[in-house]
Design an enzyme around this catalytic site. Structure first.
Site, PDB file in Angstrom:
ATOM      1  N   GLU A 162       0.834  -1.218   0.000  1.00 43.80           N
ATOM      2  CA  GLU A 162       0.000   0.000   0.000  1.00 43.80           C
ATOM      3  C   GLU A 162       0.869   1.270   0.000  1.00 43.80           C
ATOM      4  OE1 GLU A 162      -3.727  -0.119   1.922  1.00 43.80           O
ATOM      5  OE2 GLU A 162      -3.807  -2.305   1.877  1.00 43.80           O
TER       6      GLU A 162
HETATM    7  C1  LIG Z   1       2.887  -9.603   0.416  1.00 43.60           C
HETATM    8  C2  LIG Z   1       2.464  -8.527  -0.527  1.00 43.60           C
HETATM    9  C3  LIG Z   1       1.117  -8.243  -0.682  1.00 43.60           C
HETATM   10  C4  LIG Z   1       0.699  -7.265  -1.591  1.00 43.60           C
HETATM   11  N1  LIG Z   1      -0.645  -7.064  -1.790  1.00 43.60           N
HETATM   12  C5  LIG Z   1      -1.048  -6.272  -2.807  1.00 43.60           C
HETATM   13  C6  LIG Z   1      -2.422  -6.186  -3.197  1.00 43.60           C
HETATM   14  O1  LIG Z   1      -3.304  -6.798  -2.584  1.00 43.60           O
HETATM   15  N2  LIG Z   1      -2.755  -5.423  -4.267  1.00 43.60           N
HETATM   16  C7  LIG Z   1      -1.839  -4.737  -4.975  1.00 43.60           C
HETATM   17  O2  LIG Z   1      -2.216  -4.066  -5.939  1.00 43.60           O
HETATM   18  N3  LIG Z   1      -0.515  -4.777  -4.642  1.00 43.60           N
HETATM   19  C8  LIG Z   1      -0.101  -5.531  -3.593  1.00 43.60           C
HETATM   20  N4  LIG Z   1       1.237  -5.607  -3.262  1.00 43.60           N
HETATM   21  C9  LIG Z   1       2.213  -4.888  -4.056  1.00 43.60           C
HETATM   22  C10 LIG Z   1       2.867  -3.742  -3.304  1.00 43.60           C
HETATM   23  O3  LIG Z   1       1.949  -2.697  -3.119  1.00 43.60           O
HETATM   24  C11 LIG Z   1       4.111  -3.339  -4.104  1.00 43.60           C
HETATM   25  O4  LIG Z   1       5.056  -4.380  -3.931  1.00 43.60           O
HETATM   26  C12 LIG Z   1       4.677  -2.007  -3.655  1.00 43.60           C
HETATM   27  O5  LIG Z   1       3.805  -0.973  -3.987  1.00 43.60           O
HETATM   28  C13 LIG Z   1       6.063  -1.734  -4.269  1.00 43.60           C
HETATM   29  O6  LIG Z   1       6.058  -1.947  -5.628  1.00 43.60           O
HETATM   30  P1  LIG Z   1       7.227  -2.832  -6.298  1.00 43.60           P
HETATM   31  O7  LIG Z   1       7.257  -4.137  -5.558  1.00 43.60           O
HETATM   32  O8  LIG Z   1       7.000  -2.895  -7.751  1.00 43.60           O
HETATM   33  O9  LIG Z   1       8.565  -2.077  -5.973  1.00 43.60           O
HETATM   34  P2  LIG Z   1       9.204  -0.884  -6.872  1.00 43.60           P
HETATM   35  O10 LIG Z   1       8.156   0.100  -7.218  1.00 43.60           O
HETATM   36  O11 LIG Z   1       9.985  -1.512  -7.959  1.00 43.60           O
HETATM   37  O12 LIG Z   1      10.205  -0.236  -5.813  1.00 43.60           O
HETATM   38  C14 LIG Z   1      11.486  -0.797  -5.510  1.00 43.60           C
HETATM   39  C15 LIG Z   1      12.182   0.146  -4.528  1.00 43.60           C
HETATM   40  O13 LIG Z   1      12.369   1.432  -5.128  1.00 43.60           O
HETATM   41  C16 LIG Z   1      11.758   2.427  -4.321  1.00 43.60           C
HETATM   42  N5  LIG Z   1      11.220   3.475  -5.191  1.00 43.60           N
HETATM   43  C17 LIG Z   1      10.427   3.298  -6.284  1.00 43.60           C
HETATM   44  N6  LIG Z   1      10.115   4.487  -6.827  1.00 43.60           N
HETATM   45  C18 LIG Z   1      10.694   5.435  -6.050  1.00 43.60           C
HETATM   46  C19 LIG Z   1      10.737   6.854  -6.076  1.00 43.60           C
HETATM   47  N7  LIG Z   1      10.074   7.567  -6.988  1.00 43.60           N
HETATM   48  N8  LIG Z   1      11.452   7.495  -5.122  1.00 43.60           N
HETATM   49  C20 LIG Z   1      12.108   6.796  -4.177  1.00 43.60           C
HETATM   50  N9  LIG Z   1      12.103   5.457  -4.083  1.00 43.60           N
HETATM   51  C21 LIG Z   1      11.404   4.783  -5.003  1.00 43.60           C
HETATM   52  C22 LIG Z   1      10.672   1.711  -3.546  1.00 43.60           C
HETATM   53  O14 LIG Z   1      10.304   2.409  -2.373  1.00 43.60           O
HETATM   54  C23 LIG Z   1      11.360   0.382  -3.255  1.00 43.60           C
HETATM   55  O15 LIG Z   1      12.201   0.523  -2.155  1.00 43.60           O
HETATM   56  C24 LIG Z   1       1.657  -6.543  -2.302  1.00 43.60           C
HETATM   57  C25 LIG Z   1       3.028  -6.811  -2.122  1.00 43.60           C
HETATM   58  C26 LIG Z   1       3.430  -7.803  -1.271  1.00 43.60           C
HETATM   59  C27 LIG Z   1       4.906  -8.088  -1.145  1.00 43.60           C
END
Ligand SMILES: Cc1cc2nc3c(=O)[nH]c(=O)nc-3n(C[C@H](O)[C@H](O)[C@H](O)COP(=O)(O)OP(=O)(O)OC[C@H]3O[C@@H](n4cnc5c(N)ncnc54)[C@H](O)[C@@H]3O)c2cc1C
Length: 380
Positions: free
Chosen positions: A363
């Site tokens: 989230e």
């Molecule tokens: C167990 C679990 C349950 C989940 N449940 C749901 C769900 O029900 N529905 C749903 O839609 N999603 C869900 N998610 C997804 C979750 O919301 C995403 O994993 C999260 O938003 C991060 O996206 P990403 O994994 O693609 O990481 P990325 O966006 O690739 O980020 C990687 C890293 O880069 C950092 N980063 C990225 N952009 C920036 C920026 N502009 N400035 C600074 N730092 C940045 C991030 O903070 C992170 O540290 C779930 C994830 C998990 C692991």
């Protein structure tokens, strides 16, 4: 300012505490190990009114406020964060989304069952290439007249395997960027809707997380939520409330670890005295108590803002950022206070430490919360 809880708040808090201690605690270690959460427990949470705690009673909900929601979230999360994430997604993302922005048909057909726990909901925004960068949606929904033709992949979906109702965010007009995104209600079993295998996770292992695949799924036009192009705003609005739920989950995890550490520190003896008599342990407990109290105030403020009809974007982001940091830091300290016993499953704190990490990721990661907060304070 009145910091006291009402009688109704205390009753629901006690109900959640009793349920967590009597029905969630037994078997929590096995559920974590087996990555399983039984339907019977979800049904029970529905019967207790937790699955639709804020939903209007005319749609089968408990009609309670956001303060009540965070109180039950804290109690459930103290024991089993896998249980509380089922409650959180069902309430603040799916039920809230349909109640606040859906039409009457959608409320009658879906909300009435989500609110009682007969249906479980999932919220599908994230994609392999659109996590933090949620506007980069690749899932597409093409307008075909009576229906939309949906194609794409969603990943990390909580309740992905067990849900009945899925809110799916997809691109309908690439040219329009975030204004060309819509939210749709999908049902399990629709032709072309495939559920991938369960993820094998670090924490909240009882919660089922799946990748979903959509191949030419025909979604009836009446399943779109709101006006054409409302989907991105819809997602951001619902997530803002969702963050209050995750902040309270983090708070509960931290509180659970603190209570276990406090108890253990009064029982375990070294050098002829209880370890709580060593100042370095007592100070850890003092830091935990202080930080958890501060996190609780932020969580309550965000819930209160929502109940008052105030804008809660910044208070929910602040609460989530801080409570998740406190949960992570102090679950590590709780393991430390337990010494070697902290490193094995029987004492529960290692699970709480693993569960805490997700609250800094889903989230909106902590970095994304800082973007929300900094943009808001710089704009004002
Ligand atoms: C167990 C679990 C349950 C989940 N449940 C749901 C769900 O029900 N529905 C749903 O839609 N999603 C869900 N998610 C997804 C979750 O919301 C995403 O994993 C999260 O938003 C991060 O996206 P990403 O994994 O693609 O990481 P990325 O966006 O690739 O980020 C990687 C890293 O880069 C950092 N980063 C990225 N952009 C920036 C920026 N502009 N400035 C600074 N730092 C940045 C991030 O903070 C992170 O540290 C779930 C994830 C998990 C692991």
């Amino acid at each position: 300012m009145d910091f006291s809880l009402t009688e109704e708040h205390i009753i629901i808090q006690d109900t959640a505490r009793d349920f967590a201690q009597n029905e969630l605690l037994p078997g929590v270690i096995e559920r974590d190990e087996n990555q399983h959460f039984p339907d019977a427990l979800v049904k029970k949470m529905g019967e207790l009114g937790f699955m639709g705690i804020m939903v209007d009673p005319k749609y089968g909900g408990s009609g309670m406020d956001t303060i009540s929601y965070v109180l039950i979230m804290e109690e459930l999360s103290k024991v089993d964060a896998s249980a509380s994430v089922i409650v959180s997604v069902n309430n603040s993302l799916v039920s809230y989304g349909i109640e606040a922005y859906g039409n009457d048909m959608q409320k009658q057909k879906y909300l009435t069952k989500l609110a009682t726990g007969e249906f479980v909901g999932a919220f599908c925004l994230s994609e392999p290439e659109a996590g933090s960068d949620a506007t980069s949606q690749k899932t597409s929904a093409i307008d075909k007249g009576d229906y939309y033709l949906l194609n794409g992949t969603k990943n990390w979906i909580t309740n992905g395997g067990r849900a009945d109702v899925y809110l799916v965010i997809s691109q309908t007009d690439k040219e329009k960027g975030s204004h060309g995104i819509n939210a749709f209600i999908l049902e399990k079993g629709m032709e072309g809707f495939h559920i991938g295998p369960k993820e094998n996770k670090l924490g909240i292992r009882g919660s089922d997380t799946h990748t979903l695949q959509f191949n030419d799924v025909k979604v009836p036009k009446e399943n779109r939520i709101g006006e054409d192009g409302f989907g991105f705003r819809f997602a951001m609005k619902t997530l803002s409330g969702g963050r209050i739920g995750i902040a309270s989950q983090a708070l509960g995890i931290a509180q659970g670890a603190y209570e276990l550490a406090l108890k253990y520190s009064k029982e375990r003896k070294t050098f002829g005295t209880e370890i709580s008599n060593h100042q370095s342990i007592a100070f850890k407990l003092a830091d935990m108590y202080t930080d958890i109290s501060a996190a609780r105030h932020l969580v309550m403020k965000a819930a209160w803002d929502k109940d008052q009809g105030n804008n809660y974007d910044i208070s929910s982001a602040t609460a989530k950022l801080y409570a998740s940091k406190v949960a992570m830091e102090h679950t590590v300290e709780a393991v430390q206070i337990h010494g070697g016993n902290g490193f094995v499953k029987d004492y529960h704190v290692e699970r709480l430490m693993r569960d805490a990490k997700i609250t800094q990721i889903y989230e909106g990661t902590s970095e994304i919360q800082k973007i929300v907060i900094s943009r808001s304070i710089l704009r004002d």
